[in-house]
Design a protein around this motif. Sequence first.
Motif, PDB file in Angstrom:
ATOM      1  N   ALA A  98       0.842  -1.202   0.000  1.00  0.00           N
ATOM      2  CA  ALA A  98       0.000   0.000   0.000  1.00  0.00           C
ATOM      3  C   ALA A  98       0.873   1.246   0.000  1.00  0.00           C
ATOM      4  N   THR A  99       2.012   1.182   0.685  1.00  0.00           N
ATOM      5  CA  THR A  99       2.965   2.292   0.682  1.00  0.00           C
ATOM      6  C   THR A  99       3.583   2.463  -0.695  1.00  0.00           C
ATOM      7  N   LEU A 100       4.004   1.358  -1.318  1.00  0.00           N
ATOM      8  CA  LEU A 100       4.535   1.437  -2.685  1.00  0.00           C
ATOM      9  C   LEU A 100       3.481   1.973  -3.648  1.00  0.00           C
ATOM     10  N   ASN A 101       2.239   1.573  -3.438  1.00  0.00           N
ATOM     11  CA  ASN A 101       1.149   2.026  -4.295  1.00  0.00           C
ATOM     12  C   ASN A 101       0.927   3.531  -4.177  1.00  0.00           C
ATOM     13  N   ALA A 102       1.232   4.096  -3.007  1.00  0.00           N
ATOM     14  CA  ALA A 102       1.136   5.548  -2.838  1.00  0.00           C
ATOM     15  C   ALA A 102       2.238   6.261  -3.620  1.00  0.00           C
ATOM     16  N   ILE A 103       3.424   5.643  -3.659  1.00  0.00           N
ATOM     17  CA  ILE A 103       4.541   6.212  -4.414  1.00  0.00           C
ATOM     18  C   ILE A 103       4.278   6.133  -5.912  1.00  0.00           C
ATOM     19  N   ALA A 104       3.700   5.020  -6.357  1.00  0.00           N
ATOM     20  CA  ALA A 104       3.469   4.791  -7.789  1.00  0.00           C
ATOM     21  C   ALA A 104       2.093   4.153  -7.959  1.00  0.00           C
ATOM     22  N   PRO A 105       1.022   4.947  -7.936  1.00  0.00           N
ATOM     23  CA  PRO A 105      -0.330   4.388  -7.976  1.00  0.00           C
ATOM     24  C   PRO A 105      -0.553   3.452  -9.165  1.00  0.00           C
ATOM     25  N   GLY A 106      -1.032   2.240  -8.844  1.00  0.00           N
ATOM     26  CA  GLY A 106      -1.356   1.275  -9.869  1.00  0.00           C
ATOM     27  C   GLY A 106      -0.179   0.522 -10.447  1.00  0.00           C
ATOM     28  N   LEU A 145      -7.577  -8.431   2.976  1.00  0.00           N
ATOM     29  CA  LEU A 145      -7.042  -7.098   3.225  1.00  0.00           C
ATOM     30  C   LEU A 145      -7.062  -6.242   1.959  1.00  0.00           C
ATOM     31  N   LEU A 146      -6.872  -6.879   0.814  1.00  0.00           N
ATOM     32  CA  LEU A 146      -6.839  -6.151  -0.454  1.00  0.00           C
ATOM     33  C   LEU A 146      -8.231  -5.859  -1.009  1.00  0.00           C
ATOM     34  N   THR A 147      -9.233  -6.591  -0.546  1.00  0.00           N
ATOM     35  CA  THR A 147     -10.567  -6.439  -1.131  1.00  0.00           C
ATOM     36  C   THR A 147     -11.612  -5.906  -0.153  1.00  0.00           C
ATOM     37  N   GLU A 148     -11.290  -5.865   1.151  1.00  0.00           N
ATOM     38  CA  GLU A 148     -12.250  -5.399   2.151  1.00  0.00           C
ATOM     39  C   GLU A 148     -11.617  -4.309   3.008  1.00  0.00           C
ATOM     40  N   VAL A 164     -11.452  -4.741  11.584  1.00  0.00           N
ATOM     41  CA  VAL A 164     -10.258  -3.891  11.639  1.00  0.00           C
ATOM     42  C   VAL A 164      -9.964  -3.289  10.266  1.00  0.00           C
ATOM     43  N   THR A 165      -9.585  -2.021  10.262  1.00  0.00           N
ATOM     44  CA  THR A 165      -9.082  -1.370   9.048  1.00  0.00           C
ATOM     45  C   THR A 165      -7.571  -1.231   9.171  1.00  0.00           C
ATOM     46  N   VAL A 166      -6.866  -1.703   8.161  1.00  0.00           N
ATOM     47  CA  VAL A 166      -5.405  -1.649   8.164  1.00  0.00           C
ATOM     48  C   VAL A 166      -4.954  -0.501   7.274  1.00  0.00           C
ATOM     49  N   TYR A 167      -4.002   0.269   7.749  1.00  0.00           N
ATOM     50  CA  TYR A 167      -3.524   1.468   7.042  1.00  0.00           C
ATOM     51  C   TYR A 167      -2.073   1.289   6.595  1.00  0.00           C
ATOM     52  N   PRO A 168      -1.680   2.031   5.524  1.00  0.00           N
ATOM     53  CA  PRO A 168      -2.432   3.035   4.766  1.00  0.00           C
ATOM     54  C   PRO A 168      -3.411   2.396   3.780  1.00  0.00           C
ATOM     55  N   ARG A 169      -4.453   3.140   3.434  1.00  0.00           N
ATOM     56  CA  ARG A 169      -5.429   2.640   2.482  1.00  0.00           C
ATOM     57  C   ARG A 169      -4.948   2.907   1.052  1.00  0.00           C
ATOM     58  N   PRO A 170      -4.993   1.923   0.176  1.00  0.00           N
ATOM     59  CA  PRO A 170      -4.555   2.120  -1.207  1.00  0.00           C
ATOM     60  C   PRO A 170      -5.478   3.072  -1.963  1.00  0.00           C
ATOM     61  N   GLU A 171      -4.878   3.978  -2.712  1.00  0.00           N
ATOM     62  CA  GLU A 171      -5.667   4.879  -3.551  1.00  0.00           C
ATOM     63  C   GLU A 171      -6.064   4.207  -4.863  1.00  0.00           C
ATOM     64  N   ALA A 172      -5.300   3.223  -5.274  1.00  0.00           N
ATOM     65  CA  ALA A 172      -5.586   2.468  -6.495  1.00  0.00           C
ATOM     66  C   ALA A 172      -5.495   0.985  -6.162  1.00  0.00           C
ATOM     67  N   PRO A 173      -6.225   0.147  -6.877  1.00  0.00           N
ATOM     68  CA  PRO A 173      -6.175  -1.296  -6.589  1.00  0.00           C
ATOM     69  C   PRO A 173      -4.762  -1.860  -6.727  1.00  0.00           C
ATOM     70  N   ILE A 174      -4.423  -2.795  -5.854  1.00  0.00           N
ATOM     71  CA  ILE A 174      -3.136  -3.485  -5.922  1.00  0.00           C
ATOM     72  C   ILE A 174      -3.374  -4.864  -6.531  1.00  0.00           C
ATOM     73  N   THR A 175      -2.735  -5.126  -7.669  1.00  0.00           N
ATOM     74  CA  THR A 175      -2.921  -6.408  -8.338  1.00  0.00           C
ATOM     75  C   THR A 175      -2.197  -7.509  -7.567  1.00  0.00           C
ATOM     76  N   LEU A 176      -2.918  -8.590  -7.288  1.00  0.00           N
ATOM     77  CA  LEU A 176      -2.371  -9.739  -6.575  1.00  0.00           C
ATOM     78  C   LEU A 176      -2.408 -10.948  -7.494  1.00  0.00           C
ATOM     79  N   TRP A 177      -1.240 -11.373  -7.984  1.00  0.00           N
ATOM     80  CA  TRP A 177      -1.115 -12.542  -8.832  1.00  0.00           C
ATOM     81  C   TRP A 177      -0.894 -13.787  -7.967  1.00  0.00           C
TER      82      TRP A 177
END
Length: 345
Positions: A98-106, A145-148, A164-177
Amino acid sequence: MTNTLEFGLDTFGDITRDDTGPRSGAQVIRDTLAEGILADQTGVDYFGLGEHHRPDFAISSTEPILGALLGQTARIKGGTSVTVLSSDDPIRVFQRFATLNAIAPGRAEITIGRGSFTESFPLFGYDMADYEELFREKSDLLHRLLTEEKVSFEGKFSPKLSNVTVYPRPEAPITLWRGVGGSPQSVVEAAMNAMPLMLAIIGGDPARFAPFVDLYKRAHEQLGTAMLPVGVHSPGHVGPTDAEAREEFFKGYAKMHEMVGRARGWGRLSRAAFDAEIEQGSLYIGSPETVARKIARTVKVLNLSRFTLKYSSGPQDYRTNLRNIELYGTKVIPMVRELLATETV
């Protein structure tokens, strides 16, 4: 297909060499960052890092390198190949990405798998007897955690969570392969959890994995869900000519095979077996045209959305890795797109 097809590069941070001998692990990490930046500059879509805890691989923590790469680029996606989730903490994995996603959304992606090495289990205090149960529980929690946003969860190896809400919240979806080596059950689980499928094909004709792709498609049909991307990860090396590529790659690849094989009971890799795997199996080694034709065939046979070349295998000369990346990005990728567009595979 050619408009949506992505091309990636993977590395485990294999300890490379130069004219003086093996490079240090710290230098290999710096080299890996430079290689990721070069991949972005040459048109590669994805750069993946594998996690290992062994002396022959430099990368044990992928996210700091990915953060440096994503912070210095604007286009390329970065992720793991794979995150060994069984011996990690799903909450911390979520928070790091989620932190990486904040640096580079998506652009930050996760590929989870059981991993082909087991050194992380004793290192982090896990029992190999719990191998399967650990992965099932932790992958379930990470998926939630990624979907709820509000997560309730109770398991054997995880803390109890109650709304429970876990932070930080992603601004864009994080792809999980979901990384899969050869388990039909894992293919079905990927479809059930709405995860794109990454097939690790490191030996044999890639066409033999077509039943896995068909199983994944049929699972989605039975679930009533849309088909998700399918990718392939395979080792390879691009050189100026077929002969040069084979010579550059063989010595280091055979050494890596020997180091891993000591623990797994493998025999020594002969040059004849190496050449046969190139010609009939899943080593993508040769000139740009040779590698492009082989990738195009795999893409077509398996109807792929992503092909990822594991470009570093064993104590290769680090300079040939750089040239490999450049040829892959500037020559191989355009050739594959052209071959698929003209149906000349």
